[in-house]
Each structure stands twice: as structure tokens, then as C-alpha cells.
Enzyme design. Structure first.
Site, PDB file in Angstrom:
ATOM      1  N   ASP A 250       0.835  -1.203   0.000  1.00 58.00           N
ATOM      2  CA  ASP A 250       0.000   0.000   0.000  1.00 58.00           C
ATOM      3  C   ASP A 250       0.872   1.257   0.000  1.00 58.00           C
ATOM      4  O   ASP A 250       1.811   1.370   0.794  1.00 58.00           O
ATOM      5  CB  ASP A 250      -0.904   0.039   1.226  1.00 58.00           C
ATOM      6  CG  ASP A 250      -1.905  -1.106   1.244  1.00 58.00           C
ATOM      7  OD1 ASP A 250      -2.205  -1.646   0.164  1.00 58.00           O
ATOM      8  OD2 ASP A 250      -2.376  -1.462   2.345  1.00 58.00           O
TER       9      ASP A 250
ATOM     10  N   ASP B 206      -0.476  -3.506  -4.366  1.00 55.36           N
ATOM     11  CA  ASP B 206      -1.797  -3.642  -3.755  1.00 55.36           C
ATOM     12  C   ASP B 206      -2.544  -2.317  -3.872  1.00 55.36           C
ATOM     13  O   ASP B 206      -2.690  -1.784  -4.960  1.00 55.36           O
ATOM     14  CB  ASP B 206      -1.671  -4.104  -2.302  1.00 55.36           C
ATOM     15  CG  ASP B 206      -2.984  -4.666  -1.752  1.00 55.36           C
ATOM     16  OD1 ASP B 206      -3.952  -4.794  -2.516  1.00 55.36           O
ATOM     17  OD2 ASP B 206      -3.039  -4.984  -0.560  1.00 55.36           O
TER      18      ASP B 206
ATOM     19  N   ASP C 123      -5.441   2.818   1.579  1.00 50.09           N
ATOM     20  CA  ASP C 123      -6.262   1.839   2.297  1.00 50.09           C
ATOM     21  C   ASP C 123      -6.523   2.264   3.737  1.00 50.09           C
ATOM     22  O   ASP C 123      -5.638   2.804   4.416  1.00 50.09           O
ATOM     23  CB  ASP C 123      -5.564   0.474   2.300  1.00 50.09           C
ATOM     24  CG  ASP C 123      -5.779  -0.292   1.006  1.00 50.09           C
ATOM     25  OD1 ASP C 123      -6.296   0.304   0.044  1.00 50.09           O
ATOM     26  OD2 ASP C 123      -5.432  -1.486   0.964  1.00 50.09           O
TER      27      ASP C 123
ATOM     28  N   ARG D  31     -11.895  -0.192  -7.084  1.00 56.13           N
ATOM     29  CA  ARG D  31     -11.726   0.366  -5.733  1.00 56.13           C
ATOM     30  C   ARG D  31     -11.384   1.856  -5.763  1.00 56.13           C
ATOM     31  O   ARG D  31     -10.297   2.276  -5.389  1.00 56.13           O
ATOM     32  CB  ARG D  31     -10.666  -0.401  -4.939  1.00 56.13           C
ATOM     33  CG  ARG D  31     -10.968  -1.873  -4.782  1.00 56.13           C
ATOM     34  CD  ARG D  31      -9.965  -2.560  -3.858  1.00 56.13           C
ATOM     35  NE  ARG D  31     -10.239  -3.984  -3.734  1.00 56.13           N
ATOM     36  CZ  ARG D  31      -9.560  -4.820  -2.964  1.00 56.13           C
ATOM     37  NH1 ARG D  31      -8.548  -4.361  -2.231  1.00 56.13           N
ATOM     38  NH2 ARG D  31      -9.869  -6.099  -2.892  1.00 56.13           N
TER      39      ARG D  31
END
Length: 512
Positions: free
Chosen positions: A161, A190, A194, A243
């Protein structure tokens, strides 16, 4: 099957170069770290001021950033860290100290508060090195680039991340940053941004997220619904599979963002989440809003968005796209003031203002960029409750309570009366407060709410099964606490550290 983002990079980067060539030339940041003020949900819950009022330190290595954190008088002493140059694995090491908890392979903002990290000079680049925020509050990150952080391959950092937040995080403002990868999960990357495990009151503004399989998530699984109150505004999402964000539970306010080339899905509201999406511009993308890859529905309120060459999938058992004619299926009340730019001018406005090294320019609310001046945090009225309300009844109502001590004028019963205007305080800076029942009761979730004006007073704590002495969970700060379901007759919230005298307005308990 998800396609590798890397296969599309050449065309996208060429398009970006063309756009930059016709865009407005903007100055490199030379402003002070105090310029501008936190917006959106980061301005709620007491506000986000970062290291304002603290010492200003320059850093050109990751080790220097960690050293600055560790040299503070305490883990909450305000500090502004001005960063320039390239920060990477070669110049980042673990530093130890009483006011920090750092690591060698990541910029670690763990168990700390009141910190600003801002890029200055010709820029700050975190190359293959992520920024990790854990058990922390009142953090500001501005004007930096974080790129190519990997979870597999070499080197690895932060679980892949670019910026990741987890475990009781409160009040984070990320502004004018560029977060980018060079592919998707197959290439070792990834998420770009987040949030999970009880992260709340976060704003991402005037930033670029691009060239990644995953833009970011709020909630790591369908059961991780303790996150929320997140604002996304004036950001560019470009060349991303999905996302933007994925939202599980909680509330997100998403406005004046530009979305280009979302290949599989965009705003994915699911598992009871509610998203307010207004005056965004979606272009050359697929399934930009809805509930995807799950049967657990999410909800949205829409208005003023533009859908330019957007395609929509047919509904299915695990896909519920909002289009082709998106309509609201919930309402979301926003507690702070904000100005909306018209969706039609958002792509050009975001091109000029979003990302690192754009002079911290913002919109003036009329589709025109302006360089911000130092402004106080907006007044929030009404103030939202500190945490989303869990489902099911509050088991504390009608239960008993006791504790280790209490300050004059307070009562143990104040934490179970459903009244936020009453509270319990220990006689000192630490102490126990307990909820108890006449028979065994199953509890798996606790919410600790601080009295108005005392937010941030609670420091380290333990949640204890008073019958067995077993520690169910430990952490710092108020908020939601989720743990393995336990059958007990008394549960104790033990405050072991605080900033001043803590004030617990409500000690809520839930079966689920």
C-alpha cells in the site's frame, strides 16, 4: 479476469504527457507547512491540525524522519517534518525512542499523534517505500509522491500500500499527494490508499491516484465495518481497475473528483456502506458506481455527476451497478460546509491543482484554482458522533456499572445513561470503568465515546474480562473496539495512559 495495468501504461503515460503539455504551468511548492486547512471529515471530531505549533525539522532520508519522531519529548509532541529528495529503502532504518515505534522497511507513524509530513523544495518522493499509519491520530501528509510500493517481489513495503491506515486511527488529512504504481496485484502491488480496522475522520483531497489495480479500500472484509466518515474531493483517479474506493460499512462523501479509465469498477459501496457522490466527472470507464463482487448491498446518494462514455454491466447476484441511469437509494447528511464546483469543469480544474508539486493550489468554488492562505479549521455544526452506530441494542442501557475511582461530580452510571452530556472521569489520569450484568452476556463489540471537548484525552487502554482477568483487546484512544465474542458478566475498560483527565461519556456494549 483482471487485466494487468502495466499493459496499458505506455498509452496512458503518453496521454498524461500530452495533457501536461497543454495545461497551465504552476509553481513548485515553496509555501510554508501551515498553508491551507483540513477540509471534509478530517475537520470534524476536533479537527486535524497535525504538527501545528510544534518544531519544524528538515529531513532528506527516511531515517531522518524517524529520528525526528523519536527525538520529541513525547509521542504527542507536535512536529512538522519538511521532506525533500528521494526517500527509499537505502536511507530508511529503524530508530528507537520513547516517543516513536518505527521500522526499517516503511515510514512508520505508529502509536503517535500531532505530526505533519510535507514535501518542500523541488519535491519529496517515497520510492518503493510506503507510509503506514497505525494507532495514531491528528496526522497530516501533504505534497509528496509515493510510488511503486510492493507486497511481493523486491523490495517490499507496507503490504503493497502506498498509504495505509489501520487500528484505531483518527483524523488524518492527506492532501496534494501523488500515489502511483506500475501495475496490479500480479505485478506485486496492492492498494494506493487503504483504511481498515477502525479508521475514521479522514480526508483525501487534491491528489492523484493512478496506474494501479486498486485505488483503495475502506474496510478489509465484509465484517470490518468500523471505518467511516471519509471525504474524497478534487482527486484524479486514472488508469485503475477498481476500488475508487471500495467502501464496506460507514459513510463516504465523494465530490468533485475526476475519474478516467476505470477498467472494471469504480465506487464500490457494499456491506451497508453509504456513499454521497456529487458533481464528479466519470470518463471512458466501466461500472463507476454500485455494489460489486458481493451480495451484501451498499447504498448511494447521487447528484450533479457527469457520465461520459461510461458502460454498465447487467445486474447479477453479486453485481448491482447503479447505472445506466443512476438514482439515489439513500440520503447522507454532511455535517460540514463545502463548495461544489460544476462537474463539467472538474477534469480541467483537477488537472491543474491535484497532485504533488502543484503549489498547493485549490479551487475557489467557482472552477478556478487559487493558492490557499492559512485558514483556521472550519467550525463543524452539528458535530457527528465519533463512531458509526453498531447494529443491535446497546447492552449497557439497563446494566450496572462500577469502577476503580471517580472524580468529584461524576458517576459510574453516567457511562450507561445514553446521554452524551454526562460523563465519568477517574480521580487521576488513569482508572477503570466497568459495565456489569446479573448473568453471563455475550459481547463482541464496545464503543467508548468521549465527552464533547475532551476528544483525544484517552491514551492507552486495555479491555478486560473482569471475571477471568483476560485482556480482550488493547490499544489507544476512544472509538469502536471489536474482539472475539466473549460470554462475561462484567467488562472493564482500563485506562492506562491519558493526556490530562479522560472523560468517558458512554461505554456502549454490543453483542454484534
Amino acid at each position: 479476469m483482471r487485466r494487468a495495468v502495466a499493459l496499458r501504461l505506455q498509452a496512458v503515460l503518453a496521454a498524461v504527457a500530452t495533457a501536461a503539455a497543454i495545461g497551465v504551468a504552476l509553481p513548485v511548492l515553496q509555501a510554508s507547512a501551515a498553508a491551507g486547512g483540513a477540509s471534509g471529515y478530517a475537520s470534524a471530531n476536533g479537527g486535524t491540525t497535525g504538527g501545528a505549533g510544534g518544531q519544524t525539522v528538515r529531513a532528506t532520508t527516511g531515517t531522518a524522519i524517524h529520528t525526528a519522531l523519536c527525538n520529541r519529548a513525547s509521542s504527542s509532541t507536535p512536529i512538522i517534518i519538511e521532506v525533500s529528495g528521494t526517500i527509499n529503502h537505502g536511507n530508511t532504518t529503524k530508530v528507537s525512542g520513547g516517543s516513536c515505534n518505527t521500522a526499517a522497511d516503511v515510514i512508520e507513524l505508529k502509536q503517535i499523534s500531532n505530526v505533519t509530513i510535507i514535501g518542500v523544495g523541488s519535491g519529496a518522493v517515497f520510492d518503493q517505500l510506503g507510509i503506514h499509519i497505525r494507532e495514531a491520530r491528528n496526522i497530516i501528509i501533504r505534497n509528496v509522491t509515493v510510488r511503486n510500493v510492493k507486497k511481493s517481489g523486491s523490495p517490499t513495503s507496507n503490504g503493497g500500500d502506498a498509504i495505509g491506515m489501520e487500528s484505531n486511527v483518527r483524523n488524518v488529512w492527506v492532501d496534494h499527494v501523488t500515489l502511483e504504481a506500475s501495475g496490479g496485484e500480479a505485478e506485486g502491488f496492492d492498494g494506493l490508499f487503504d483504511m481498515k480496522n477502525d479508521t475514521q475522520y479522514v480526508t483525501l483531497s487534491y491528489s492523484i491516484l493512478r496506474n494501479s489495480g486498486r485505488g483503495g479500500l475502506i474496510g478489509s472484509s465484509e465484517s470490518d465495518r468500523s471505518n467511516g466518515y471519509i471525504t474524497f474531493h478534487h482527486n484524479l483517479y486514472e488508469n485503475i481497475d477498481s476500488r475508487t474506493p471500495l467502501l464496506r460499512g460507514g459513510i463516504a462523501h465523494i465530490y468533485n473528483n475526476s475519474y478516467v479509465s476505470l477498467h472494471e469498477s469504480g465506487i464500490n459501496s457494499r456491506a451497508g456502506a453509504r456513499a454521497k457522490a456529487e458533481n464528479n466527472y466519470f470518463k471512458n470507464s466501466k461500472d463507476v458506481l454500485g455494489t460489486f463482487y458481493t451480495s451484501e448491498a451498499g447504498y448511494w446518494q447521487v447528484g450533479g455527476n457527469i457520465f461520459d462514455n461510461v458502460t454498465w454491466s447487467a445486474p447479477g447476484s453479486e453485481n448491482n451497478p447503479a447505472g445506466p441511469n443512476p438514482q439515489s437509494n439513500t440520503t447522507v447528511s454532511i455535517p460540514y460546509s463545502y463548495s461544489l464546483d460544476g462537474a463539467g469543469c472538474v477534469p480541467n480544474l483537477v488537472l491543474q491543482t491535484a497532485g504533488a508539486n502543484k503549489g498547493l493550489q485549490e479551487s475557489n468554488g467557482s472552477c478556478t484554482p487559487q493558492t490557499p492562505t492559512a485558514t483556521p479549521t472550519p467550525t463543524i455544526s452539528p458535530t457527528p458522533s465519533p463512531t458509526p452506530s453498531p447494529g443491535g441494542p446497546n447492552l449497557s442501557l439497563g446494566a450496572g456499572s462500577d469502577g476503580s475511582s471517580k472524580a468529584d461530580g461524576t458517576s459510574y452510571g453516567n457511562v450507561r445513561d445514553g446521554n452524551m452530556s454526562t460523563f465519568w472521569s477517574p480521580a487521576g489520569s488513569t482508572g477503570d470503568i466497568s459495565i456489569k450484568w446479573g448473568s453471563a452476556t455475550t459481547v463482541s463489540r464496545v464503543v467508548i465515546r468521549e465527552a464533547s471537548g475532551s476528544e483525544g484525552g484517552i491514551g492507552a487502554w486495555q479491555l478486560v474480562n473482569a471475571g477471568t482477568g483476560a485482556v480482550l483487546k488493547s490499544g489507544s484512544g476512544a472509538g469502536a473496539i471489536t474482539f472475539t465474542p466473549a460470554s462475561l458478566s462484567k467488562v472493564t475498560f482500563r485506562i492506562t495512559g491519558s493526556a490530562g483527565t479522560p472523560k468517558v461519556a458512554e461505554f456502549e456494549t454490543y453483542a454484534g
